[in-house]
Enzyme design. Structure first.
Site, PDB file in Angstrom:
ATOM      1  N   LYS A 198       0.878  -1.175   0.000  1.00  0.00           N
ATOM      2  CA  LYS A 198       0.000   0.000   0.000  1.00  0.00           C
ATOM      3  C   LYS A 198       0.911   1.220   0.000  1.00  0.00           C
ATOM      4  CE  LYS A 198      -1.708   3.032   2.111  1.00  0.00           C
ATOM      5  NZ  LYS A 198      -1.462   4.463   1.755  1.00  0.00           N
ATOM      6  N   GLY A 217       7.224   5.426   7.877  1.00  0.00           N
ATOM      7  CA  GLY A 217       6.421   6.645   7.893  1.00  0.00           C
ATOM      8  C   GLY A 217       6.642   7.386   9.195  1.00  0.00           C
ATOM      9  N   SER A 218       5.659   8.156   9.588  1.00  0.00           N
ATOM     10  CA  SER A 218       5.819   8.988  10.784  1.00  0.00           C
ATOM     11  C   SER A 218       5.740   8.144  12.055  1.00  0.00           C
ATOM     12  CB  SER A 218       4.723  10.048  10.805  1.00  0.00           C
ATOM     13  OG  SER A 218       3.464   9.418  10.869  1.00  0.00           O
ATOM     14  N   VAL A 249       1.993   7.548  13.192  1.00  0.00           N
ATOM     15  CA  VAL A 249       1.269   6.446  12.539  1.00  0.00           C
ATOM     16  C   VAL A 249       1.925   5.109  12.889  1.00  0.00           C
ATOM     17  CG1 VAL A 249       0.572   5.444  10.331  1.00  0.00           C
ATOM     18  CG2 VAL A 249       0.386   7.906  10.683  1.00  0.00           C
ATOM     19  N   GLY A 250       3.242   5.097  12.980  1.00  0.00           N
ATOM     20  CA  GLY A 250       3.953   3.865  13.332  1.00  0.00           C
ATOM     21  C   GLY A 250       3.470   3.290  14.659  1.00  0.00           C
ATOM     22  N   GLU A 300      10.064   1.833  10.574  1.00  0.00           N
ATOM     23  CA  GLU A 300      11.099   2.849  10.291  1.00  0.00           C
ATOM     24  C   GLU A 300      10.388   4.183  10.329  1.00  0.00           C
ATOM     25  OE1 GLU A 300      14.258   2.231   9.794  1.00  0.00           O
ATOM     26  OE2 GLU A 300      14.160   0.070   9.561  1.00  0.00           O
ATOM     27  N   CYS A 306      13.937  11.501   6.003  1.00  0.00           N
ATOM     28  CA  CYS A 306      13.976  11.095   7.415  1.00  0.00           C
ATOM     29  C   CYS A 306      15.347  11.388   7.999  1.00  0.00           C
ATOM     30  CB  CYS A 306      13.638   9.624   7.551  1.00  0.00           C
ATOM     31  SG  CYS A 306      14.611   8.579   6.458  1.00  0.00           S
ATOM     32  N   GLU A 352      10.165  17.011  14.441  1.00  0.00           N
ATOM     33  CA  GLU A 352      10.491  16.783  13.035  1.00  0.00           C
ATOM     34  C   GLU A 352       9.650  17.735  12.176  1.00  0.00           C
ATOM     35  OE1 GLU A 352       9.282  13.059  11.147  1.00  0.00           O
ATOM     36  OE2 GLU A 352      11.225  12.979  10.136  1.00  0.00           O
TER      37      GLU A 352
HETATM   38  P1  NAD Z   1       2.794   8.819   7.240  1.00  0.00           P
HETATM   39  O1  NAD Z   1       3.017   8.172   8.557  1.00  0.00           O
HETATM   40  O2  NAD Z   1       1.821   9.914   7.151  1.00  0.00           O
HETATM   41  O3  NAD Z   1       2.310   7.710   6.176  1.00  0.00           O
HETATM   42  C1  NAD Z   1       3.081   6.560   5.896  1.00  0.00           C
HETATM   43  C2  NAD Z   1       2.190   5.505   5.287  1.00  0.00           C
HETATM   44  O4  NAD Z   1       1.257   5.068   6.271  1.00  0.00           O
HETATM   45  C3  NAD Z   1       1.351   5.988   4.107  1.00  0.00           C
HETATM   46  O5  NAD Z   1       1.283   4.986   3.129  1.00  0.00           O
HETATM   47  C4  NAD Z   1      -0.025   6.210   4.727  1.00  0.00           C
HETATM   48  O6  NAD Z   1      -1.075   6.082   3.816  1.00  0.00           O
HETATM   49  C5  NAD Z   1      -0.049   5.085   5.740  1.00  0.00           C
HETATM   50  N1  NAD Z   1      -0.994   5.263   6.857  1.00  0.00           N
HETATM   51  C6  NAD Z   1      -1.457   6.417   7.394  1.00  0.00           C
HETATM   52  N2  NAD Z   1      -2.316   6.162   8.401  1.00  0.00           N
HETATM   53  C7  NAD Z   1      -2.395   4.822   8.513  1.00  0.00           C
HETATM   54  C8  NAD Z   1      -3.103   3.935   9.377  1.00  0.00           C
HETATM   55  N3  NAD Z   1      -3.904   4.390  10.327  1.00  0.00           N
HETATM   56  N4  NAD Z   1      -2.937   2.605   9.212  1.00  0.00           N
HETATM   57  C9  NAD Z   1      -2.117   2.133   8.261  1.00  0.00           C
HETATM   58  N5  NAD Z   1      -1.415   2.910   7.410  1.00  0.00           N
HETATM   59  C10 NAD Z   1      -1.554   4.238   7.536  1.00  0.00           C
HETATM   60  O7  NAD Z   1       4.227   9.272   6.717  1.00  0.00           O
HETATM   61  P2  NAD Z   1       4.571  10.101   5.415  1.00  0.00           P
HETATM   62  O8  NAD Z   1       4.063  11.480   5.546  1.00  0.00           O
HETATM   63  O9  NAD Z   1       4.178   9.332   4.196  1.00  0.00           O
HETATM   64  O10 NAD Z   1       6.166  10.095   5.473  1.00  0.00           O
HETATM   65  C11 NAD Z   1       6.915  10.998   6.244  1.00  0.00           C
HETATM   66  C12 NAD Z   1       7.417  10.354   7.506  1.00  0.00           C
HETATM   67  O11 NAD Z   1       8.098   9.143   7.200  1.00  0.00           O
HETATM   68  C13 NAD Z   1       8.424  11.213   8.253  1.00  0.00           C
HETATM   69  O12 NAD Z   1       8.176  11.139   9.626  1.00  0.00           O
HETATM   70  C14 NAD Z   1       9.757  10.550   7.917  1.00  0.00           C
HETATM   71  O13 NAD Z   1      10.784  10.794   8.850  1.00  0.00           O
HETATM   72  C15 NAD Z   1       9.360   9.128   7.861  1.00  0.00           C
HETATM   73  N6  NAD Z   1      10.317   8.342   7.094  1.00  0.00           N
HETATM   74  C16 NAD Z   1      11.121   7.486   7.765  1.00  0.00           C
HETATM   75  C17 NAD Z   1      12.088   6.741   7.090  1.00  0.00           C
HETATM   76  C18 NAD Z   1      12.975   5.776   7.818  1.00  0.00           C
HETATM   77  O14 NAD Z   1      13.518   4.884   7.176  1.00  0.00           O
HETATM   78  N7  NAD Z   1      13.173   5.908   9.135  1.00  0.00           N
HETATM   79  C19 NAD Z   1      12.207   6.887   5.714  1.00  0.00           C
HETATM   80  C20 NAD Z   1      11.361   7.795   5.055  1.00  0.00           C
HETATM   81  C21 NAD Z   1      10.415   8.506   5.749  1.00  0.00           C
END
Ligand code: NAD
Length: 520
Positions: A196, A249-250, A253-254, A271, A305, A407
Site C-alpha cells: 500500500k 512513515g511517521s 502512525v507507526g 522505520e 527522514c 520533526e
Molecule cells: P505517514 O506516517 O503519514 O504515512 C506513511 C504511510 O502510512 C502511508 O502509506 C499512509 O497512507 C499510511 N498510513 C497512514 N495512516 C495509517 C493507518 N492508520 N494505518 C495504516 N497505514 C496508515 O508518513 P509520510 O508522511 O508518508 O512520510 C513521512 C514520515 O516518514 C516522516 O516522519 C519521515 O521521517 C518518515 N520516514 C522514515 C524513514 C525511515 O527509514 N526511518 C524513511 C522515510 C520517511
C-alpha cells in the site's frame, strides 16, 4: 504528519477531481490482474510544483480490495516459497534490468508526482536498482549455520524460512527506493506481498510493480493496493492473515500500526521519524561542513527522514559558519524539480506547506530563535501554482526549542551553538529520535569519540547526515524504530524467521541436558 487531513487526499481537498476524467487511470494489481477498486472511486495524484497538473488517477481502495489482494497473495504463497531461492533471484535480476532500462522515465514521473529535483529522483530509482541487484544476490546465500550438537551422532543447524504474507506500507518521500527496500528482500526470502503506497506518490510504486510483472514475477506474488492510510492502510495492517507488517512513515502512525500488530500478534518492523544532527567542531573544514549542511538540510526540500535539521556548531566558528550557511541557503534556486537549474523543489502538499510555515512561526514567536534567512512561502510567478517554501535557517537556537526537537520535514534547519564536543554530543542525543548524526572535524580521536557516544542508527564523519548505501543496515534508535534494520543483510532478519533443526542419527533416544556423555 497530520493524518486527519491526509484522509482527504491531495486533490479531493481542492475539489477538482470530477473535472479530470480524461487523466490516465492506474489500477490496482491483484492476483496478476490490473483492476479498479470495489469503491469505483479514484483519487488524483497532483504535481506539487504545479497543482494544475494531475499526474494520474488511482483507486480509492477499500477493505474489500485489500482482502482480495491478501487472498491472492495467500494463493501464491506456497508455490513461491517452494521455488528455490536462486530461481526467485533470477527473476529479480531481470527486474533490475527493467528498472535500469526505464530509469529516465521513472525519474521524471517521480519528480512530477513528488517534486524532488531530477538528480535526486534519479538517485531514488538508482537505489531501487542497487537494492534489487544486491538483494537478489542473497538468493544464492540466505545463509544459516551449522553448529556442533551436544549429543553424539546428532547434527544441528539453523535455516531461514519465509515469514509468510507481508503487508508493506510506505511513505511518499522515497517513493521507489523505500518500497524496493521492503519488496525485494521479502520476495527473495520467499514471501508474497501486498503493498500500500503513500497516497501522494502511488505512481512510482505502480512503476515498480509493473516492472515486477514484466520481469515475470508470478501472479499473486506481488499485489498493489492504492488508497488512503486510514482505510486501505488500516485494513492491511489489521488483516488477520497478514503475518508481517513492514511500515515506514511517521512515528505517530507507526505507533498506531505497532498497536494493531501487537493485538493480533503480527510481526512488525517500523522505520519512522528523525531529528538528525550535524556537529561542526572548531577544527572542521568549514567549506566542506557548509556544503554538507546545505545538502543535508535542503536536499529533497528537507523532506528526508535523515535530513540535517539541527546543526550544532562550536562557538569558536559559530558566527563564521552561520554566515556561510546563510549565504549558501540564500543562493539556492527554488522551483520545479523538472528544471535542471532548480536546487530545491516544492514540498509535498498543502498540509505539509501549512505545517512547515506553522513551524517557522513557532520558531520566531514561541521559541524566539533568530530567523537568519528564508521563512516565507514563494507564491508569485513561476511559483504561483505550487507548494514552495524558501530555504530557511534559524540561528541562535536553544536545544530545547520546539524547532530543535520536533520533526519539521521541510526546508528548515536550526543552528545551535555549543562549547565543546561533549556538549555537542549531549545536544545531539537530546531528542526523542535516533536516526542519523554526523561530525565535521579533522581530529580522528574526536571523530571516534562522537561515533561511540551518539546513540543513532547511522553515523557519518566529515559527511552530511544523508547518503545511506544499500549494503549497510539502515534504521534508527529510540522513536525512530523498533529495533529492526532494513537494507544490508540485516533486512533478511525481518523477512525470515529462524528454524533450528536437529538431526539425530544415533538410533536411540538422546536427552539433551540430561544424558551424560563420556569419553569412551
Ligand atoms: P505517514 O506516517 O503519514 O504515512 C506513511 C504511510 O502510512 C502511508 O502509506 C499512509 O497512507 C499510511 N498510513 C497512514 N495512516 C495509517 C493507518 N492508520 N494505518 C495504516 N497505514 C496508515 O508518513 P509520510 O508522511 O508518508 O512520510 C513521512 C514520515 O516518514 C516522516 O516522519 C519521515 O521521517 C518518515 N520516514 C522514515 C524513514 C525511515 O527509514 N526511518 C524513511 C522515510 C520517511
Amino acid at each position: 504528519m497530520a493524518q486527519a487531513k491526509k484522509a482527504l487526499g491531495k486533490s479531493q481537498k481542492n475539489g477538482r477531481g470530477a473535472a479530470r476524467a480524461a487523466t490516465k487511470k492506474y489500477p490496482n494489481y491483484i492476483g496478476g490482474e490490473w483492476v479498479a477498486s470495489a469503491s469505483g472511486e479514484w483519487f488524483d495524484n497532483e504535481n506539487p510544483a504545479d497543482v494544475r497538473e494531475i499526474v494520474g488517477r488511482f483507486p480509492v481502495s477499500t477493505a474489500e480490495d485489500v482482502a482480495e489482494a491478501v487472498e491472492a497473495a495467500q494463493d501464491a504463497a506456497d508455490r513461491w516459497r517452494r521455488l528455490p531461492a536462486p530461481r526467485r533471484a533470477e527473476i529479480l535480476f531481470r527486474l533490475g534490468e527493467i528498472l535500469i532500462r526505464n530509469k529516465d522515465k521513472f525519474t521524471r514521473e517521480m519528480t512530477r508526482e513528488m517534486g524532488k529535483v531530477l538528480k535526486e529522483a534519479g538517485g531514488d530509482v538508482q537505489e531501487a536498482i542497487d537494492c534489487t541487484y544486491y538483494t537478489a544476490g542473497e538468493g544464492r546465500r540466505l545463509h544459516g549455520f551449522t553448529t556442533p550438537a551436544e549429543m553424539p551422532d546428532k547434527f544441528a543447524m539453523c535455516v531461514r524460512q519465509p515469514v509468510g504474507l507481508c503487508g508493506l506500507v510506505t511513505p511518499w518521500n522515497f517513493p521507489m527506493a523505500i518500497p524496493s527496500w521492503k519488496l525485494i528482500p521479502a520476495l527473495v526470502c520467499g514471501n508474497t506481498v501486498v503493498i500500500k503506497p503513500a497516497e501522494d506518490t502511488p505512481l512510482s510504486t505502480y512503476n515498480l510493480v509493473k516492472a515486477c510483472e514484466e520481469a515475470g514475477i508470478p501472479a499473486g506474488v506481488v499485489n498493489l493496493v492504492a488508497g488512503y492510510g486510514e482505510t486501505a492502510g488500516a485494513a492491511l495492517v489489521g488483516h488477520r492473515d497478514v503475518r508481517l507488517i513492514s511500515f515506514t512513515g511517521s512515528t505517530e502512525v507507526g505507533r498506531i500500526v505497532a498497536g494493531v500488530c501487537a493485538e493480533r500478534n503480527a510481526v512488525c518492523s517500523l522505520e519512522m521519524g528523525g531529528k538528525n544532527v550535524i556537529m561542526v567542531m572548531e577544527d572542521a573544514d568549514l567549506d566542506l561542513a557548509v556544503e554538507g549542511a546545505v545538502w543535508g538540510a535542503f536536499g529533497t526540500s528537507g523532506q528526508r527522514c535523515t535530513a540535517s535539521s539541527r546543526i550544532v556548531v562550536h562557538k569558536k566558528v559559530y558566527k563564521k559558519f552561520t554566515q556561510m550557511l546563510v549565504e549558501r541557503a540564500q543562493g539556492l534556486r527554488v522551483g520545479d524539480g523538472l528544471d535542471e537549474k532548480t536546487d530545491v523543489g516544492p514540498v509535498i502538499n498543502a498540509d505539509a506547506l501549512h505545517r512547515i510555515l506553522g513551524y517557522i512561526e513557532v520558531g520566531q514567536r514561541e521559541d524566539g530563535a533568530r530567523l537568519a534567512c528564508g521563512g516565507s512561502r514563494l507564491d508569485k510567478g513561476a511559483h504561483a501554482s505550487g507548494y514552495f517554501i524558501e530555504p530557511t535557517v534559524f540561528a541562535d537556537a536553544a536545544p530545547g526549542m520546539r524547532i530543535a526537537q520536533e520533526e519539521i520535514f521541510g526546508p528548515v534547519t536550526t543552528v545551535i551553538p555549543a562549547g565543546s564536543l561533549a556538549e555537542a554530543v549531549e545536544i545531539g542525543n537530546g531528542v526523542r529520535y535516533g536516526l542519523s548524526a554526523s561530525i565535521y572535524t579533522r581530529d580522528v580521536n574526536r571523530a571516534f569519540r562522537a561515533m561511540q557516544e551518539m546513540y543513532t542508527g547511522i553515523f557519518y564523519v566529515n559527511s552530511s547526515t544523508i547518503g545511506a548505501e544499500v549494503h549497510l543496515p539502515f534504521g534508527g534508535t529510540k522513536a525512530t524504530g523498533n529495533g529492526h534494520r532494513e537494507a544490508g543483510t540485516q533486512v533478511l532478519d525481518i523477512f525470515t524467521e529462524w528454524k533450528s533443526v536437529y538431526v539425530d542419527y544415533s538410533g536411540k533416544l538422546q536427552r539433551a541436558q540430561i544424558d551424560e556423555v563420556n569419553f569412551e
